[in-house]
Scaffold this motif. Structure first.
Motif, PDB file in Angstrom:
ATOM      1  N   GLU A 337      29.133 -61.694  38.586  1.00 33.12           N
ATOM      2  CA  GLU A 337      28.018 -61.572  38.644  1.00 33.12           C
ATOM      3  C   GLU A 337      27.612 -62.591  39.584  1.00 33.12           C
ATOM      4  N   VAL A 338      26.521 -62.163  40.426  1.00 34.79           N
ATOM      5  CA  VAL A 338      25.922 -62.862  41.524  1.00 34.79           C
ATOM      6  C   VAL A 338      24.481 -63.879  41.102  1.00 34.79           C
ATOM      7  N   THR A 339      24.185 -64.932  40.977  1.00 31.70           N
ATOM      8  CA  THR A 339      22.990 -65.344  40.503  1.00 31.70           C
ATOM      9  C   THR A 339      21.644 -65.726  41.695  1.00 31.70           C
ATOM     10  N   LEU A 340      20.901 -66.063  41.422  1.00 33.51           N
ATOM     11  CA  LEU A 340      20.251 -67.208  42.132  1.00 33.51           C
ATOM     12  C   LEU A 340      19.133 -67.498  41.293  1.00 33.51           C
ATOM     13  N   HIS A 341      19.271 -68.519  41.153  1.00 27.17           N
ATOM     14  CA  HIS A 341      17.988 -68.744  40.408  1.00 27.17           C
ATOM     15  C   HIS A 341      17.062 -70.562  40.493  1.00 27.17           C
ATOM     16  N   GLU A 342      17.101 -71.375  40.264  1.00 27.02           N
ATOM     17  CA  GLU A 342      16.558 -72.717  40.745  1.00 27.02           C
ATOM     18  C   GLU A 342      16.895 -73.918  38.659  1.00 27.02           C
ATOM     19  N   GLU A 343      16.879 -74.964  39.627  1.00 24.94           N
ATOM     20  CA  GLU A 343      17.363 -76.125  38.777  1.00 24.94           C
ATOM     21  C   GLU A 343      16.835 -76.961  39.393  1.00 24.94           C
ATOM     22  N   GLY A 344      15.528 -77.521  38.781  1.00 17.74           N
ATOM     23  CA  GLY A 344      14.412 -78.501  38.910  1.00 17.74           C
ATOM     24  C   GLY A 344      14.488 -78.533  40.544  1.00 17.74           C
ATOM     25  N   ASN A 345      15.071 -79.689  41.488  1.00 22.41           N
ATOM     26  CA  ASN A 345      14.892 -79.198  42.785  1.00 22.41           C
ATOM     27  C   ASN A 345      15.798 -78.883  43.502  1.00 22.41           C
ATOM     28  N   ASP A 346      16.784 -77.980  42.450  1.00 26.94           N
ATOM     29  CA  ASP A 346      17.666 -77.148  43.315  1.00 26.94           C
ATOM     30  C   ASP A 346      18.335 -75.496  43.397  1.00 26.94           C
ATOM     31  N   ALA A 347      18.476 -75.313  43.841  1.00 23.14           N
ATOM     32  CA  ALA A 347      18.458 -73.998  44.833  1.00 23.14           C
ATOM     33  C   ALA A 347      20.475 -73.650  44.428  1.00 23.14           C
ATOM     34  N   LEU A 348      19.630 -72.625  43.095  1.00 25.50           N
ATOM     35  CA  LEU A 348      21.768 -72.061  42.491  1.00 25.50           C
ATOM     36  C   LEU A 348      21.926 -71.054  43.258  1.00 25.50           C
ATOM     37  N   LEU A 349      23.223 -70.760  43.702  1.00 21.59           N
ATOM     38  CA  LEU A 349      23.901 -69.624  43.726  1.00 21.59           C
ATOM     39  C   LEU A 349      25.255 -69.451  43.393  1.00 21.59           C
ATOM     40  N   SER A 350      25.081 -68.309  41.326  1.00 27.92           N
ATOM     41  CA  SER A 350      26.586 -68.082  40.817  1.00 27.92           C
ATOM     42  C   SER A 350      27.324 -67.409  41.128  1.00 27.92           C
ATOM     43  N   VAL A 351      28.433 -67.555  40.928  1.00 28.95           N
ATOM     44  CA  VAL A 351      29.057 -66.281  41.257  1.00 28.95           C
ATOM     45  C   VAL A 351      29.943 -66.412  39.683  1.00 28.95           C
ATOM     46  N   ARG A 352      29.777 -65.223  39.012  1.00 28.80           N
ATOM     47  CA  ARG A 352      31.340 -65.062  37.726  1.00 28.80           C
ATOM     48  C   ARG A 352      31.826 -64.043  37.093  1.00 28.80           C
ATOM     49  N   ASP A 353      32.854 -64.492  37.114  1.00 29.87           N
ATOM     50  CA  ASP A 353      33.798 -63.213  36.957  1.00 29.87           C
ATOM     51  C   ASP A 353      33.875 -63.443  35.787  1.00 29.87           C
ATOM     52  N   PHE A 354      35.394 -62.195  35.230  1.00 33.59           N
ATOM     53  CA  PHE A 354      36.210 -61.624  33.952  1.00 33.59           C
ATOM     54  C   PHE A 354      36.853 -61.588  34.202  1.00 33.59           C
ATOM     55  N   GLY A 355      37.566 -62.016  35.073  1.00 32.18           N
ATOM     56  CA  GLY A 355      39.124 -61.729  34.802  1.00 32.18           C
ATOM     57  C   GLY A 355      39.443 -62.880  33.924  1.00 32.18           C
ATOM     58  N   PRO A 356      40.997 -63.218  34.158  1.00 34.65           N
ATOM     59  CA  PRO A 356      42.097 -64.305  33.509  1.00 34.65           C
ATOM     60  C   PRO A 356      41.604 -65.876  33.885  1.00 34.65           C
ATOM     61  N   GLY A 357      40.874 -65.726  34.616  1.00 33.68           N
ATOM     62  CA  GLY A 357      39.731 -68.154  34.479  1.00 33.68           C
ATOM     63  C   GLY A 357      41.659 -68.670  34.602  1.00 33.68           C
ATOM     64  N   ILE A 358      40.669 -70.029  34.874  1.00 33.63           N
ATOM     65  CA  ILE A 358      41.370 -70.558  35.632  1.00 33.63           C
ATOM     66  C   ILE A 358      41.871 -71.852  34.285  1.00 33.63           C
ATOM     67  N   ALA A 359      42.951 -72.188  34.417  1.00 33.02           N
ATOM     68  CA  ALA A 359      43.686 -73.058  33.559  1.00 33.02           C
ATOM     69  C   ALA A 359      43.049 -74.688  33.925  1.00 33.02           C
ATOM     70  N   PRO A 360      42.343 -75.592  32.638  1.00 34.70           N
ATOM     71  CA  PRO A 360      41.673 -76.730  33.247  1.00 34.70           C
ATOM     72  C   PRO A 360      42.479 -78.091  33.973  1.00 34.70           C
TER      73      PRO A 360
END
Ligand code: ADP
Length: 422
Positions: A337-360
């Motif tokens: 999922e590629v999402t484009l949105h605003e938050e306060g004075n910022d523009a955000l480009l988020s890229v979400r995948d549903f793979g194995p993820g990353i250990a902390p």
């Protein structure tokens, strides 16, 4: 009495003529007594004690004068020393590096604010060993007592790793021996860390280039020798060689981009760019890879245009790197999922995948150059280990930042946040 035991400069000055006059009178009286005795004017039984008393008076007079003179000089000197010491303390406090002033008995006379930050509480008028127990410092002080400046390094491991350059200088005020010692400490931790990073970087870059180069030379030898007349092997090896050459080219390209961006880090790009259209282009460019990996890219725009001040090519690189990673490492989730949105004075480009993820434990290190969770996996996917380092630098140049969130087993979200163009 007071004048002798505790004379001030003025007292000692007024006393000197008095003592000199007294000595002269006693001297004349002694000479008269000797002459009178020799001439037989007075009886020797009287003359001798008189001569003895006058002689003693002269001697004592000399001593008193000498003592009062020395005391006065000492007093003048110690008044000077007190003044000079006060000035030295003021100078120590003005030194920008951590500095301590220590006396001949190794007592701490003064320290400045950076020294308090370095050593914790400074115990002035107490033994230096109560402020710092570092044996090197105490040894250097002992050596500096002979008048030689000492320079040395201090490496600390606990409670935090720290490197200090230390300098101990004897200070001499009118005496032959040093009265005070100035200790100055320069914190070199940051410099050493940068030095190490540079050395590691060169070592990593050379290693990354050497691997495909070694593979290329190996295949060239095989093609010149055993596989010379084997068309099938030649075809296969030339394909591998082509891949290795591309890998080297990508690596050199990423290294050059990184150094170019680092050079212009302080210059924020000013052109108004629509981040949404940049994301569209990245998705179009990566459509073949998405198809190859069997992943569907879903692009969501919460606003129309999403304007930021930036460099289009660099922002495209950010979007491409994040989406490409999601396709490569999160392919198993089949959806990005590629999402484009605003938050306060910022523009955000988020890229979400549903793979194995990353250990902390890996999250804070992902943007380091050449850091990979799984080196082999990255290499087989054609990765250079520089993608996220580039993303981080590009965003820094745009006065933005990258955040990474992941729940192992559920996927990862990489978000580029850039101030919106007003
Ligand atoms: P690379 O060239 O190896 O892809 P990057 O700097 O882009 O280098 O990424 C660094 C490492 O971060 C990758 O090697 C991979 O281990 C990890 N990584 C990046 N994106 C993801 C993701 N979406 N899911 C899981 N791991 C990822």
């Amino acid at each position: 009495m007071n004048t002798v035991s505790n004379p001030g400069p003025r007292d000692s000055a007024s006393m000197a003529p008095y003592s000199v006059r007294g000595r002269w009178l006693a001297g004349i009286a002694l000479a008269a007594a000797i002459v009178a005795s020799a001439a037989g004017w007075i009886h020797p039984a009287i003359a001798l004690p008189v001569i003895a008393i006058l002689g003693t008076l002269i001697a004592v007079g000399y001593r008193v004068t000498a003592v009062s003179g020395t005391a006065a000089r000492t007093q003048v000197l110690s008044a000077d020393s007190a003044n000079t010491a006060a000035q030295a303390v003021a100078i120590v406090q003005a030194i920008p590096e951590a500095a301590l002033l220590v006396d001949r008995q190794n007592r701490l006379v003064a320290g400045n604010v950076p020294a308090a930050a370095l050593f914790g509480r400074l115990r002035t008028n107490e033994a230096l060993s109560l402020t710092t127990r570092k044996p090197q410092i105490l040894e250097a002080l002992a050596k500096a007592a002979s008048g030689d400046t000492q320079n040395f390094e201090i490496e600390e491991r606990v409670p935090v790793e720290r490197s200090l350059d230390a300098h101990v200088a004897p200070i001499v005020f009118g005496h032959e021996k040093p009265n005070l010692f100035l200790l100055v400490f320069r914190d070199r931790t940051q410099e050493r860390r940068i030095e190490k990073m540079r050395v590691d970087f060169v070592a990593n870059a050379s290693h990354e280039l050497r691997t495909p180069l070694a593979s290329l030379s190996g295949f060239i030898e095989t093609l010149q020798g055993p596989a010379k007349d084997d068309p099938a092997a030649r075809e296969k090896f030339l394909g591998i060689m082509g891949d290795q050459a591309k890998r080297m080219a990508r690596l050199i390209d990423d290294l050059m981009s990184l150094s170019r961006i680092e050079l212009s880090l302080h210059l924020q790009p000013q052109t108004v760019i629509d981040l949404a259209s940049v994301a569209d282009t990245a998705c179009d460019l990566l459509a073949p890879l998405a198809k190859e990996q069997g992943v569907a890219i879903d692009i969501k725009k919460e606003t129309g245009r999403l304007d930021v001040r930036g460099d289009r090519d660099e922002l495209l690189r950010v979007a491409e790197n994040l989406i490409e990673n999601a396709l490569k490492y999160g392919a198993i989730g089949k959806r990005v999922e590629v999402t484009l949105h605003e938050e306060g004075n910022d523009a955000l480009l988020s890229v979400r995948d549903f793979g194995p993820g990353i250990a902390p434990e890996h999250l804070p290190r992902l943007t380091e150059r050449f850091y990979r969770v799984d080196v082999e996996r990255s290499r087989t996917q054609g990765g250079t280990g520089l993608g996220l380092a580039l993303v981080k630098h590009i965003l820094a140049r745009h006065r933005g930042r990258l955040t990474i969130e992941s729940v192992p087993g559920e996927g990862a979200v990489f978000t580029a946040r850039i101030p919106r163009a007003q």
